[in-house]
Design a protein around this motif. Structure first.
Motif, PDB file in Angstrom:
ATOM      1  N   THR A  20     -10.525   4.103  12.246  1.00 38.62           N
ATOM      2  CA  THR A  20     -11.401   4.605  11.193  1.00 38.62           C
ATOM      3  C   THR A  20     -10.695   6.195  10.498  1.00 38.62           C
ATOM      4  O   THR A  20     -10.954   6.345   8.712  1.00 38.62           O
ATOM      5  CB  THR A  20     -12.508   4.982  11.189  1.00 38.62           C
ATOM      6  OG1 THR A  20     -12.980   5.396  12.526  1.00 38.62           O
ATOM      7  CG2 THR A  20     -13.173   4.151  11.760  1.00 38.62           C
ATOM      8  N   VAL A  21     -10.121   6.778  11.493  1.00 34.22           N
ATOM      9  CA  VAL A  21      -9.700   8.047  10.498  1.00 34.22           C
ATOM     10  C   VAL A  21      -8.889   7.696  10.641  1.00 34.22           C
ATOM     11  O   VAL A  21      -8.103   8.062   9.150  1.00 34.22           O
ATOM     12  CB  VAL A  21      -9.976   9.469  11.835  1.00 34.22           C
ATOM     13  CG1 VAL A  21      -9.641  10.638  11.360  1.00 34.22           C
ATOM     14  CG2 VAL A  21     -11.175   9.557  11.962  1.00 34.22           C
ATOM     15  N   GLY A  22      -7.633   7.238  11.101  1.00 28.99           N
ATOM     16  CA  GLY A  22      -6.412   7.393  11.397  1.00 28.99           C
ATOM     17  C   GLY A  22      -5.863   6.081   9.429  1.00 28.99           C
ATOM     18  O   GLY A  22      -5.378   6.420   9.073  1.00 28.99           O
ATOM     19  N   ASN A  23      -6.829   5.578   9.278  1.00 23.52           N
ATOM     20  CA  ASN A  23      -6.627   4.515   7.889  1.00 23.52           C
ATOM     21  C   ASN A  23      -5.044   3.638   8.353  1.00 23.52           C
ATOM     22  O   ASN A  23      -4.712   4.154   6.762  1.00 23.52           O
ATOM     23  CB  ASN A  23      -7.451   5.542   7.165  1.00 23.52           C
ATOM     24  CG  ASN A  23      -7.361   4.401   5.886  1.00 23.52           C
ATOM     25  OD1 ASN A  23      -7.375   3.504   5.342  1.00 23.52           O
ATOM     26  ND2 ASN A  23      -6.648   4.699   4.346  1.00 23.52           N
ATOM     27  N   PRO A  24      -4.614   3.053   8.967  1.00 24.50           N
ATOM     28  CA  PRO A  24      -3.822   1.893   9.086  1.00 24.50           C
ATOM     29  C   PRO A  24      -3.339   1.819   8.065  1.00 24.50           C
ATOM     30  O   PRO A  24      -4.015   0.820   7.615  1.00 24.50           O
ATOM     31  CB  PRO A  24      -3.331   1.656  10.453  1.00 24.50           C
ATOM     32  CG  PRO A  24      -4.641   1.317  10.676  1.00 24.50           C
ATOM     33  CD  PRO A  24      -5.341   2.475  10.407  1.00 24.50           C
ATOM     34  N   THR A  25      -1.729   1.474   7.055  1.00 27.40           N
ATOM     35  CA  THR A  25      -1.778   0.752   6.199  1.00 27.40           C
ATOM     36  C   THR A  25      -0.567   0.347   6.679  1.00 27.40           C
ATOM     37  O   THR A  25       0.387  -0.136   7.281  1.00 27.40           O
ATOM     38  CB  THR A  25      -1.472   1.783   4.841  1.00 27.40           C
ATOM     39  OG1 THR A  25      -0.174   2.318   5.204  1.00 27.40           O
ATOM     40  CG2 THR A  25      -3.005   2.763   4.510  1.00 27.40           C
ATOM     41  N   GLU A  26      -0.275  -1.942   5.702  1.00 28.32           N
ATOM     42  CA  GLU A  26       0.677  -2.230   5.722  1.00 28.32           C
ATOM     43  C   GLU A  26       1.879  -1.263   5.735  1.00 28.32           C
ATOM     44  O   GLU A  26       1.874  -0.940   4.346  1.00 28.32           O
ATOM     45  CB  GLU A  26       0.545  -3.761   5.655  1.00 28.32           C
ATOM     46  CG  GLU A  26      -0.706  -4.633   6.775  1.00 28.32           C
ATOM     47  CD  GLU A  26      -0.581  -5.641   6.228  1.00 28.32           C
ATOM     48  OE1 GLU A  26       0.320  -6.448   6.599  1.00 28.32           O
ATOM     49  OE2 GLU A  26      -1.521  -6.439   5.884  1.00 28.32           O
ATOM     50  N   GLY A  27       2.989  -2.274   5.759  1.00 23.19           N
ATOM     51  CA  GLY A  27       4.570  -1.996   5.193  1.00 23.19           C
ATOM     52  C   GLY A  27       5.098  -3.032   4.784  1.00 23.19           C
ATOM     53  O   GLY A  27       4.098  -3.825   4.770  1.00 23.19           O
ATOM     54  N   ALA A  28       6.556  -3.054   5.234  1.00 23.45           N
ATOM     55  CA  ALA A  28       7.173  -4.404   4.566  1.00 23.45           C
ATOM     56  C   ALA A  28       6.635  -5.273   6.251  1.00 23.45           C
ATOM     57  O   ALA A  28       6.026  -5.220   7.475  1.00 23.45           O
ATOM     58  CB  ALA A  28       8.400  -4.334   5.206  1.00 23.45           C
ATOM     59  N   THR A  29       7.115  -6.629   5.663  1.00 27.33           N
ATOM     60  CA  THR A  29       6.826  -7.386   6.792  1.00 27.33           C
ATOM     61  C   THR A  29       8.389  -8.241   7.859  1.00 27.33           C
ATOM     62  O   THR A  29       7.995  -8.731   9.004  1.00 27.33           O
ATOM     63  CB  THR A  29       6.511  -8.670   6.159  1.00 27.33           C
ATOM     64  OG1 THR A  29       7.522  -9.428   5.263  1.00 27.33           O
ATOM     65  CG2 THR A  29       4.608  -8.578   5.168  1.00 27.33           C
ATOM     66  N   ARG A  30       9.186  -7.483   7.115  1.00 25.44           N
ATOM     67  CA  ARG A  30      10.479  -8.229   8.197  1.00 25.44           C
ATOM     68  C   ARG A  30      11.523  -6.601   7.835  1.00 25.44           C
ATOM     69  O   ARG A  30      10.974  -5.787   6.469  1.00 25.44           O
ATOM     70  CB  ARG A  30      11.013  -8.717   7.107  1.00 25.44           C
ATOM     71  CG  ARG A  30      12.271  -8.973   7.476  1.00 25.44           C
ATOM     72  CD  ARG A  30      12.950 -10.639   7.099  1.00 25.44           C
ATOM     73  NE  ARG A  30      14.161 -10.997   7.481  1.00 25.44           N
ATOM     74  CZ  ARG A  30      14.648 -12.539   7.529  1.00 25.44           C
ATOM     75  NH1 ARG A  30      14.336 -12.720   6.632  1.00 25.44           N
ATOM     76  NH2 ARG A  30      15.893 -12.986   8.238  1.00 25.44           N
ATOM     77  N   ALA A  31      12.299  -6.319   8.836  1.00 27.36           N
ATOM     78  CA  ALA A  31      12.774  -5.377   8.763  1.00 27.36           C
ATOM     79  C   ALA A  31      14.283  -5.716   9.213  1.00 27.36           C
ATOM     80  O   ALA A  31      14.477  -6.758   8.671  1.00 27.36           O
ATOM     81  CB  ALA A  31      13.081  -4.492  10.259  1.00 27.36           C
ATOM     82  N   SER A  32      15.391  -4.810   8.380  1.00 32.33           N
ATOM     83  CA  SER A  32      16.904  -5.189   7.915  1.00 32.33           C
ATOM     84  C   SER A  32      17.682  -5.308   9.349  1.00 32.33           C
ATOM     85  O   SER A  32      17.260  -5.121  10.808  1.00 32.33           O
ATOM     86  CB  SER A  32      18.317  -4.482   6.647  1.00 32.33           C
ATOM     87  OG  SER A  32      17.849  -2.397   8.156  1.00 32.33           O
TER      88      SER A  32
END
Length: 293
Positions: free
Chosen positions: A121-133
């Motif tokens: 809840t406090v950290g409120n993690p958000t998504e990034g990319a779905t794939r790395a190089s």
């Protein structure tokens, strides 16, 4: 119900199934033979054990829920919630061991649940990319690979608790990598068309995902076998989310958004998770004699 909420439910379901699978696997690894065996021989023996396959089937349901959760939420969110698997394993392991859950174990369980809730809840993690190089993965392998090799060498040169801890680090780290690869595979999973299947089969992460899963399973059983569960279980349970979350940030660019005043609370919650996880794992471990690997 939004996607993040569904991801939370799926991650908790994954934690439940994985807890049941782990308890079954722990007992199977210790009871499969009284003779000293190596990692490969142990794995081959377990492949012929019906109870181990039962545990694997339950764990597979957990992995399916984890994959679905990763398809909807961030690695940071899902991996943080998977730590709660110990909350499910606690009463199950106690019942199978014919013992009662102690007051301190319940206290640590409440602290763990509260700390995870704070992180989510406090950290409120958000998504990034779905794939790395490919370059990013090469850099990860260059850093993580030698560390895991040194742990395996150290495990071979030691015995008992130290061997279990070092092998548990390797297994936990591999499962952390597995979680990040799972997110990539899930986002390219489309079996409704031939083009989707071809795209999935041409994804390098699919094959890395399979290899890492096999290595993670074999080292996990070796860690269970190497010594007391009080050494292997806390190590794996803590290492997996730490590596998974770190890779979620470094590889996929995920972020935490606790706000200016939330970082102190977030750090305190993370420390509580580590301490409570280790305490719970020690409490749930059964009195099994360590075996030599």
């Amino acid at each position: 119900m939004g996607e993040a909420d569904i991801a939370v439910v799926l991650a908790l379901a994954a934690a439940l199934f994985m807890a049941v699978g782990d308890v079954i696997h722990q007992r199977s690894a210790h009871e499969i033979t009284d003779e000293p065996v190596g990692h490969l021989e142990l794995f081959l023996k377990l492949l012929r054990d019906g109870r181990w396959w039962l545990g694997s089937g339950v764990a597979a349901m957990g992995f399916a829920c984890q994959a679905a959760a990763l398809g909807l939420g961030s690695v940071l969110l899902v991996q943080a919630l998977l730590v709660t698997s110990l909350l499910f394993a606690l009463p199950l392991s106690a019942r199978l061991s014919h013992r009662r859950v102690t007051r301190w174990e319940w206290i640590w369980a409440v602290l763990l649940a509260g700390a995870v809730a704070v992180i989510v809840t406090v950290g409120n993690p958000t998504e990034g990319a779905t794939r790395a190089s490919l370059q990013t993965w090469i850099e990860v392998a260059a850093v993580l690979g030698p560390v895991l090799v040194l742990c395996l060498v150290g495990a071979r040169m030691s015995s008992g608790a130290m061997s279990a801890v070092l092998t548990g680090v390797v297994s936990g780290a591999l499962w952390g990598v597995f979680a990040v690869l799972t997110k990539t595979v899930v986002h390219r999973l489309d079996v409704t068309s031939l083009a989707g299947v071809v795209e999935l089969l041409s994804t390098p992460e699919l094959y890395a995902w399979a290899v890492v899963g096999i290595l993670g399973t074999s080292t996990q059983q070796a860690a269970f076998r190497a010594g007391s569960l009080t050494a292997s279980l806390p190590t794996m349970t803590v290492t997996e989310p730490l590596v998974g979350c770190a890779l979620g940030v470094v590889v996929l660019g995920e972020t935490m958004r606790p706000g200016e005043t939330g970082w102190v609370l977030l750090i305190a919650a993370a420390v509580t998770v580590v301490v409570a996880t280790a305490a719970l794992a020690r409490g749930e471990a059964t009195d099994l004699e360590p075996a030599t690997v």
